[in-house]
Design an enzyme around this catalytic site. Structure first.
Site, PDB file in Angstrom:
ATOM      1  N   TRP A  21      -9.008  -3.344   5.788  1.00 50.24           N
ATOM      2  CA  TRP A  21      -9.364  -4.684   5.013  1.00 50.24           C
ATOM      3  C   TRP A  21     -10.239  -5.772   5.934  1.00 50.24           C
ATOM      4  CZ3 TRP A  21      -3.459  -5.182   4.039  1.00 50.24           C
ATOM      5  CH2 TRP A  21      -3.283  -4.148   3.385  1.00 50.24           C
ATOM      6  N   GLY A  22     -10.818  -5.345   7.174  1.00 49.16           N
ATOM      7  CA  GLY A  22     -11.683  -6.240   8.053  1.00 49.16           C
ATOM      8  C   GLY A  22     -10.362  -7.067   8.831  1.00 49.16           C
ATOM      9  N   ASP A  60      -3.843   3.204   5.118  1.00 52.18           N
ATOM     10  CA  ASP A  60      -3.741   1.870   4.538  1.00 52.18           C
ATOM     11  C   ASP A  60      -2.889   0.827   5.603  1.00 52.18           C
ATOM     12  OD1 ASP A  60      -4.038  -0.216   2.954  1.00 52.18           O
ATOM     13  OD2 ASP A  60      -3.692   0.983   1.243  1.00 52.18           O
ATOM     14  N   ASP A  80      -9.527  -5.665  -1.472  1.00 50.67           N
ATOM     15  CA  ASP A  80     -10.082  -4.509  -2.624  1.00 50.67           C
ATOM     16  C   ASP A  80     -10.915  -4.709  -3.496  1.00 50.67           C
ATOM     17  OD1 ASP A  80      -7.884  -3.264  -1.461  1.00 50.67           O
ATOM     18  OD2 ASP A  80      -6.634  -3.349  -3.223  1.00 50.67           O
ATOM     19  N   ALA A 129      -8.069  -7.867  12.178  1.00 48.32           N
ATOM     20  CA  ALA A 129      -7.767  -7.471  13.496  1.00 48.32           C
ATOM     21  C   ALA A 129      -9.268  -7.243  14.097  1.00 48.32           C
ATOM     22  CB  ALA A 129      -6.923  -6.318  13.827  1.00 48.32           C
TER      23      ALA A 129
HETATM   24  C1  GLA Z   1      -4.414  -1.086  -1.130  1.00 42.94           C
HETATM   25  C2  GLA Z   1      -5.763  -0.370  -0.446  1.00 42.94           C
HETATM   26  C3  GLA Z   1      -6.271   0.028  -2.025  1.00 42.94           C
HETATM   27  C4  GLA Z   1      -5.300   1.171  -2.521  1.00 42.94           C
HETATM   28  C5  GLA Z   1      -4.074   0.587  -2.814  1.00 42.94           C
HETATM   29  C6  GLA Z   1      -2.847   1.565  -3.011  1.00 42.94           C
HETATM   30  O1  GLA Z   1      -4.734  -2.163  -1.854  1.00 42.94           O
HETATM   31  O2  GLA Z   1      -6.789  -1.265  -0.103  1.00 42.94           O
HETATM   32  O3  GLA Z   1      -7.417   0.736  -1.798  1.00 42.94           O
HETATM   33  O4  GLA Z   1      -5.187   2.271  -1.889  1.00 42.94           O
HETATM   34  O5  GLA Z   1      -3.479  -0.037  -1.486  1.00 42.94           O
HETATM   35  O6  GLA Z   1      -1.662   1.007  -3.189  1.00 42.94           O
END
Ligand code: GLA
Length: 443
Positions: free
Chosen positions: A212-213, A150, A233, A215
Site C-alpha cells: 500500500w505504498g 499482504d 485498496d 515504508a
Molecule cells: C488487503 C489487500 C486487498 C485484499 C484484501 C484481502 O486489503 O490490499 O487487495 O487482498 O487485503 O483481505
C-alpha cells in the site's frame, strides 16, 4: 508536499529482482478473486475462470495468472501440527491447492496465491511471518507461480516508526529522520524474508508486494519483488474514498507523482482492475484500463467472467492498449506532461504520453462532467520536443489505439473529442510510420 513528491518521481530503484525465463520482466497479466468474490471462493470458481479465460480469448492476449486472494486457509493461525503448513480450507478446496494448480497448468495458465507478512492475513487467516520457509516450500511444491504478499497484522516488534503515509497524506519522509533509509526498515526486512525464501525454491514464483505504498516501498521494492502496491485498496467508483479505499481518480492522482519509478523487472502496482464492476460507465472502464496500462501497472482482471458484457470484454481485450503495457523494448510507464490542475483527487493529471516499439503514445483523459474537445499538441509531448535526441520532425500520423484506425496526418496538433470520463488513446508516428522519437524513454 508536491515538490517533495515530484522529487520522488525521478527516483529509479536499482538492483532489480531478475527472475528466470523473463518472469516479472513485464507487468503481470491475469485475474484475481478479491474484487468480486472476496472470501466467497472455491476450487470451482478458479477452474471456471480458467475455462473462461481460454474460451473468451483472454489467455491468447497474455492474461495468464489466475490468482487466489485471501481466505483460502482455515481462519485464525491454524497450521498442520506436523508440517506446520497452512491448511487449505477443505470445503472450498477439497483437492488442495495443488489440484487447482494442476487445473491451471493443464489449460496453459498459471496459479497465484495470497499470503501475508504478518501473523494473520487481512481477513484473519494464517499469516506467514516466521513461517516464510515453510510456506514458500509448500507453495512451490503445490505448483504455485505467483504470490501476492499482504501487510496486515504486524506484531509490535516488527512495526516501523509510526508511519501512515500515504494513507494520511503527508510525505514519505514525514515521520523519519532526514536521510532515513527505508530499505533498512522492518517492513523491507519482512518482505525480503519471503523473497529469500522464494528464491531458495526450485520454482520461479512471481512476487507481488501488497504494501500500500507504506515504508516508501517505491524506493526499495524493485530489489524485493516484481511489483509493489502503492496505495490503498481500489473500489469501483470514479472519484472519492470509502472506508479507506480509493476510487479511480485519487489513485491516478497518486500515480502521477510516481510516474518514473516503474520499468522492466519492477513496477508500481495501482491495484487490481475494477473494469466491469460497480456502476462505472463504459467510458470510465475504458479510462481505468487505458491508464493502468499506460502506468505499466499489472493488469489483473477483478470482475466476474461469467456473462461478462461484450463491451466490457472488449475493453479488457483492447490489443493496442495491452501492447503498450507489455512492450518488450520500452519499459517505462507514461509521463504526465500537462496538468489542468495539480494534485487534485478529482481532476488528476489528464495528459499522459509514453513510448513503445511502435511510436509515441498519448492518453488524454477527460475528468470533466461533459464531453469536451481536447487538443493533442505535439510540441507539448516531452519526447517530441526539438532538444530530444533523434526526434524526427512532423507532420505526424495519429492513430486511434481503441479502434485501430488512423485519424489522419497533422503538422502541429489535432483536436480530439473525448466523452465525459473517457480517455483518448492514440499512437503518433511520422507520416510514413516511423517512430518519431526512438530514444525517448529508452533505458
Ligand atoms: C488487503 C489487500 C486487498 C485484499 C484484501 C484481502 O486489503 O490490499 O487487495 O487482498 O487485503 O483481505
Amino acid at each position: 508536499m508536491i515538490a517533495s513528491l515530484l522529487c520522488l518521481g525521478i527516483l529509479k530503484p536499482v538492483d532489480a529482482l531478475v527472475s528466470p525465463d523473463g518472469t516479472g520482466r513485464l507487468p503481470a497479466m491475469g485475474w484475481n478473486s478479491w474484487n468480486e468474490y472476496a472470501c466467497d471462493i472455491s476450487e470451482d470458481v478458479f477452474v471456471r475462470v480458467a475455462d473462461l479465460m481460454v474460451d473468451l480469448g483472454l489467455k491468447d492476449l497474455g492474461y495468464q495468472y489466475v490468482n487466489i486472494d485471501d481466505c483460502w486457509g482455515v481462519k485464525g493461525t491454524t497450521r498442520d501440527n506436523v508440517t506446520q503448513r497452512i491448511i487449505p480450507n477443505p470445503v472450498k478446496f477439497p483437492g488442495g491447492i495443488r489440484h487447482v494448480a494442476d487445473e491451471m497448468h493443464a489449460r496453459g495458465l498459471k496459479l497465484g496465491i495470497y499470503g501475508d507478512a504478518g501473523t494473520q492475513t487481512c481477513g484473519g487467516y494464517p499469516g506467514s511471518l516466521g513461517y516464510e520457509e515453510v510456506d514458500a516450500a509448500a507453495w512451490s511444491e503445490w505448483g504455485v507461480d505467483y504470490l501476492k504478499y499482504d501487510n496486515c497484522n504486524i506484531p509490535q516488534e516488527w512495526v516501523d516508526v509510526p508511519y501512515m503515509y500515504p494513507d494520511n497524506g503527508g510525505s514519505p519522509d514525514g515521520d523519519v529522520p532526514p536521510g532515513y533509509d527505508w530499505s533498512a526498515s522492518n517492513s523491507s526486512a519482512r518482505y525480503n524474508r519471503m523473497r529469500d525464501a522464494l528464491l531458495t525454491q526450485n520454482r520461479t514464483i512471481q512476487y507481488s508486494l501488497c504494501i500500500w505504498g507504506h515504508a516508501n516501498v517505491a524506493a526499495w521494492g524493485n530489489a524485493t519483488g516484481h511489483s509493489w502496491r502503492m496505495y490503498s485498496d481500489i473500489y469501483p467508483a470514479w472519484a472519492g474514498a470509502r472506508q479507506g479505499s480509493q476510487a479511480l481518480m485519487p489513485i491516478l492522482n497518486q500515480a502521477a507523482f510516481y510516474w518514473n519509478v516503474s520499468g522492466f523487472w519492477g513496477r508500481n502496482d495501482w491495484d487490481m482492475l475494477e473494469v466491469g464492476n460497480g456502476d462505472l460507465t463504459l467510458e470510465e472502464n475504458r479510462s481505468h484500463f487505458a491508464l493502468w496500462a499506460a502506468l505499466k501497472s499489472p493488469l489483473i482482471i477483478g470482475t466476474k467472467l461469467d456473462a461478462i458484457r461484450p463491451e466490457i470484454l472488449a475493453v479488457l481485450k483492447a490489443g493496442e492498449i495491452i501492447a503498450f503495457n507489455q512492450d518488450p523494448v520500452y519499459g517505462a510507464g507514461a509521463v504526465p506532461y500537462r496538468w489542468d490542475r495539480v494534485g487534485n483527487d478529482t481532476h488528476p493529471a489528464d495528459y499522459w504520453a509514453g513510448s513503445s516499439s511502435r511510436g509515441v503514445h498519448a492518453f488524454l483523459l477527460n475528468t470533466e462532467e461533459e464531453e469536451r474537445d481536447t487538443e493533442l499538441v505535439f510540441a507539448e509531448i516531452p519526447g517530441l520536443q526539438e532538444q530530444q535526441p533523434a526526434v524526427r520532425p512532423g507532420p505526424y500520423l495519429v492513430h486511434d489505439m481503441w479502434t485501430g484506425e488512423d485519424i489522419g496526418v497533422f503538422s502541429d496538433s489535432v483536436v480530439l473529442r473525448v466523452k465525459r470520463h473517457d480517455t483518448a488513446a492514440v499512437r503518433v508516428t511520422t507520416a510514413d510510420g516511423q517512430h518519431p522519437s526512438p530514444q525517448w524513454l529508452l533505458r
